[in-house]
Design a protein around this motif. Structure first.
Motif, PDB file in Angstrom:
ATOM      1  N   PRO A   1       0.724  -1.378   0.002  1.00  0.00           N
ATOM      2  CA  PRO A   1       0.032   0.044   0.219  1.00  0.00           C
ATOM      3  C   PRO A   1       0.887   1.424   0.305  1.00  0.00           C
ATOM      4  O   PRO A   1       2.428   1.469   0.802  1.00  0.00           O
ATOM      5  CB  PRO A   1      -1.159  -0.300   1.229  1.00  0.00           C
ATOM      6  CG  PRO A   1      -0.073  -1.168   2.546  1.00  0.00           C
ATOM      7  CD  PRO A   1       0.865  -2.046   0.560  1.00  0.00           C
ATOM      8  N   THR A   2      -0.296   2.041  -0.650  1.00  0.00           N
ATOM      9  CA  THR A   2       0.884   3.600  -0.273  1.00  0.00           C
ATOM     10  C   THR A   2      -0.071   4.649   0.416  1.00  0.00           C
ATOM     11  O   THR A   2      -1.057   4.554   0.653  1.00  0.00           O
ATOM     12  CB  THR A   2       1.000   4.043  -1.936  1.00  0.00           C
ATOM     13  OG1 THR A   2       2.237   3.220  -2.437  1.00  0.00           O
ATOM     14  CG2 THR A   2       1.940   6.143  -1.731  1.00  0.00           C
TER      15      THR A   2
ATOM     16  N   THR B   1      -0.745   9.286   1.996  1.00  0.00           N
ATOM     17  CA  THR B   1      -0.033  10.007   1.696  1.00  0.00           C
ATOM     18  C   THR B   1       0.242  11.094   3.140  1.00  0.00           C
ATOM     19  O   THR B   1       0.046  10.330   3.687  1.00  0.00           O
ATOM     20  CB  THR B   1      -0.984  10.994   0.856  1.00  0.00           C
ATOM     21  OG1 THR B   1      -2.198  10.882   1.083  1.00  0.00           O
ATOM     22  CG2 THR B   1      -0.918  10.571  -0.377  1.00  0.00           C
TER      23      THR B   1
ATOM     24  N   HIS C   1      -4.649  15.471  -6.169  1.00  0.00           N
ATOM     25  CA  HIS C   1      -4.547  14.760  -4.523  1.00  0.00           C
ATOM     26  C   HIS C   1      -7.042  14.755  -4.129  1.00  0.00           C
ATOM     27  O   HIS C   1      -7.578  13.682  -3.217  1.00  0.00           O
ATOM     28  CB  HIS C   1      -4.571  15.225  -3.416  1.00  0.00           C
ATOM     29  CG  HIS C   1      -4.537  14.606  -2.108  1.00  0.00           C
ATOM     30  ND1 HIS C   1      -3.137  14.180  -1.583  1.00  0.00           N
ATOM     31  CD2 HIS C   1      -5.098  15.467  -1.116  1.00  0.00           C
ATOM     32  CE1 HIS C   1      -3.571  13.211  -0.265  1.00  0.00           C
ATOM     33  NE2 HIS C   1      -4.456  14.608   0.111  1.00  0.00           N
TER      34      HIS C   1
ATOM     35  N   LEU D   1      -8.381  11.443  -4.558  1.00  0.00           N
ATOM     36  CA  LEU D   1      -8.383  10.329  -3.297  1.00  0.00           C
ATOM     37  C   LEU D   1      -9.275  11.086  -2.393  1.00  0.00           C
ATOM     38  O   LEU D   1      -9.606  10.080  -1.178  1.00  0.00           O
ATOM     39  CB  LEU D   1      -6.370  10.878  -3.284  1.00  0.00           C
ATOM     40  CG  LEU D   1      -5.999  10.415  -4.330  1.00  0.00           C
ATOM     41  CD1 LEU D   1      -4.074  10.087  -3.812  1.00  0.00           C
ATOM     42  CD2 LEU D   1      -6.201   9.698  -5.257  1.00  0.00           C
ATOM     43  N   HIS D   2      -8.984  12.178  -1.874  1.00  0.00           N
ATOM     44  CA  HIS D   2      -9.159  12.692  -0.697  1.00  0.00           C
ATOM     45  C   HIS D   2     -10.387  13.768  -0.894  1.00  0.00           C
ATOM     46  O   HIS D   2      -9.970  14.992  -0.863  1.00  0.00           O
ATOM     47  CB  HIS D   2      -8.090  12.766   0.373  1.00  0.00           C
ATOM     48  CG  HIS D   2      -8.548  13.420   1.772  1.00  0.00           C
ATOM     49  ND1 HIS D   2      -9.547  14.178   2.603  1.00  0.00           N
ATOM     50  CD2 HIS D   2      -7.832  12.916   2.888  1.00  0.00           C
ATOM     51  CE1 HIS D   2      -9.893  13.974   3.805  1.00  0.00           C
ATOM     52  NE2 HIS D   2      -9.441  13.277   4.380  1.00  0.00           N
TER      53      HIS D   2
ATOM     54  N   THR E   1      -4.426   9.526   2.869  1.00  0.00           N
ATOM     55  CA  THR E   1      -4.774   8.151   1.993  1.00  0.00           C
ATOM     56  C   THR E   1      -3.900   7.110   1.977  1.00  0.00           C
ATOM     57  O   THR E   1      -2.720   7.260   2.705  1.00  0.00           O
ATOM     58  CB  THR E   1      -5.606   9.126   0.491  1.00  0.00           C
ATOM     59  OG1 THR E   1      -3.681   9.016   0.264  1.00  0.00           O
ATOM     60  CG2 THR E   1      -6.187  10.119   0.878  1.00  0.00           C
TER      61      THR E   1
ATOM     62  N   GLU F   1      -3.986   3.586  -0.616  1.00  0.00           N
ATOM     63  CA  GLU F   1      -4.161   3.414  -2.009  1.00  0.00           C
ATOM     64  C   GLU F   1      -3.502   1.676  -1.988  1.00  0.00           C
ATOM     65  O   GLU F   1      -2.345   1.448  -1.420  1.00  0.00           O
ATOM     66  CB  GLU F   1      -3.518   4.176  -3.369  1.00  0.00           C
ATOM     67  CG  GLU F   1      -4.160   5.453  -3.179  1.00  0.00           C
ATOM     68  CD  GLU F   1      -3.197   6.620  -3.877  1.00  0.00           C
ATOM     69  OE1 GLU F   1      -2.444   7.302  -3.319  1.00  0.00           O
ATOM     70  OE2 GLU F   1      -3.248   6.532  -5.187  1.00  0.00           O
ATOM     71  N   GLU F   2      -4.464   1.034  -2.221  1.00  0.00           N
ATOM     72  CA  GLU F   2      -4.161  -0.282  -2.576  1.00  0.00           C
ATOM     73  C   GLU F   2      -4.717  -1.290  -3.233  1.00  0.00           C
ATOM     74  O   GLU F   2      -5.846  -1.062  -3.397  1.00  0.00           O
ATOM     75  CB  GLU F   2      -4.499  -1.595  -1.370  1.00  0.00           C
ATOM     76  CG  GLU F   2      -3.753  -2.661  -0.829  1.00  0.00           C
ATOM     77  CD  GLU F   2      -3.690  -3.536   0.357  1.00  0.00           C
ATOM     78  OE1 GLU F   2      -4.821  -3.291   1.339  1.00  0.00           O
ATOM     79  OE2 GLU F   2      -3.272  -3.708   0.971  1.00  0.00           O
TER      80      GLU F   2
ATOM     81  N   GLY G   1      -6.602  -1.092  -6.437  1.00  0.00           N
ATOM     82  CA  GLY G   1      -7.420  -0.288  -7.378  1.00  0.00           C
ATOM     83  C   GLY G   1      -8.168   0.398  -5.638  1.00  0.00           C
ATOM     84  O   GLY G   1      -8.598   1.825  -6.722  1.00  0.00           O
TER      85      GLY G   1
ATOM     86  N   VAL H   1      -8.658   2.884  -3.066  1.00  0.00           N
ATOM     87  CA  VAL H   1      -8.634   4.429  -2.767  1.00  0.00           C
ATOM     88  C   VAL H   1      -9.381   4.465  -0.919  1.00  0.00           C
ATOM     89  O   VAL H   1     -10.551   4.865  -1.250  1.00  0.00           O
ATOM     90  CB  VAL H   1      -8.520   5.379  -3.247  1.00  0.00           C
ATOM     91  CG1 VAL H   1      -7.859   6.930  -2.651  1.00  0.00           C
ATOM     92  CG2 VAL H   1      -7.459   4.721  -4.104  1.00  0.00           C
TER      93      VAL H   1
END
Ligand SMILES: N[C@@H](CCC(=O)N[C@@H](CSCc1ccc([N+](=O)[O-])cc1)C(=O)NCC(=O)O)C(=O)O
Length: 216
Positions: free
Chosen positions: A3-4, A6, A50, A53-54, A61, A63-64, A66, A68
């Motif tokens: 995962p990513t 922010t 951004h 995403l948020h 946030t 992401e993993e 698809g 979010v």
């Protein structure tokens, strides 16, 4: 799939682990899940990429694949549902742990954030000195109830859970306020959480990111 998350490019907490990427990092460390960090500036947080995403232009946030996600509590819950170690397997105990997650972010956190807003943004208002005692009184009332329930237990309901993780992160925001000192069992509870190896790894990682970005 790694995962990513922010977080702030320059966190106003100056590496003290007070921003809400901290509970997400802590949860990922508790379940031994490696993650990437993407830094966003205050300006970029409010821009369209951004906000896709948020919706509120904030951090964190998650992401993993698809997926979010935003809302730190929801991200911690997602992590806890998919990895062992943050929620009990027993159905009733799991439901109680989730109740403590909600209690952290919707019963304890609001009055603590209200005090932060007052002390950071309203200090020059004519009514500031008069209002602060009422704000702190609401925090003390919640702390007293939480202290009574925790009593001398290590964690809120059996073993350590995501409920404790979110609750301890909320209580950490009172650091320096003097409010937690009146409840020694809560101070010990926070220290117990901060002594966890996963907390230390998360804290050290966010602090290293802050110092690297500040030096850049
Ligand atoms: N309910 C959301 C709230 C998210 C949120 O408040 N994010 C903040 C950062 S964490 C809150 C925070 C910020 C700074 C400190 N600090 O100590 O300096 C502590 C906590 C943010 O993006 N703020 C920028 C903006 O709204 O424009 C969640 O839990 O994820």
């Amino acid at each position: 799939m790694m995962p990513t998350i922010t977080t702030f490019e320059q966190s106003p907490d100056r590496g003290r682990g007070m921003a809400r990427d901290m509970p997400v990092r802590w949860a990922l460390e508790e379940v031994d899940c490696p993650y990437r960090v993407r830094f966003v500036s205050f300006h970029a947080m409010k821009e369209a990429p951004h906000r896709a995403l948020h919706p509120f232009g904030q951090i964190p946030t998650f992401e993993e694949g698809g997926l979010v996600l935003f809302e730190s509590g929801a991200i911690v819950w997602h992590i806890a549902e998919r990895h062992e170690g943050l929620l009990p397997r027993d159905e009733a105990a799991r439901a109680r742990a989730v109740a403590w997650m909600f209690a952290a972010v919707s019963t304890l956190e609001p009055s603590i954030v209200e005090r932060e807003i007052a002390t950071y943004l309203e200090r020059d208002e004519s009514w500031y000195e008069q209002r602060l005692p009422a704000v702190e009184g609401r925090i003390r009332s919640r702390l007293a109830d939480l202290s009574d329930r925790l009593a001398e237990a290590d964690w809120l309901d059996g073993g350590f859970s995501a409920g404790d993780l979110l609750m301890i992160q909320v209580l950490r925001r009172l650091g320096g306020s003097g409010l937690l000192g009146a409840f020694p069992n809560l101070s010990a509870y926070v220290a117990r959480g901060e002594a966890r190896p996963a907390f230390r790894r998360a804290y050290d990682a966010q602090r290293a990111d802050y110092l690297r970005n500040a030096a850049a």
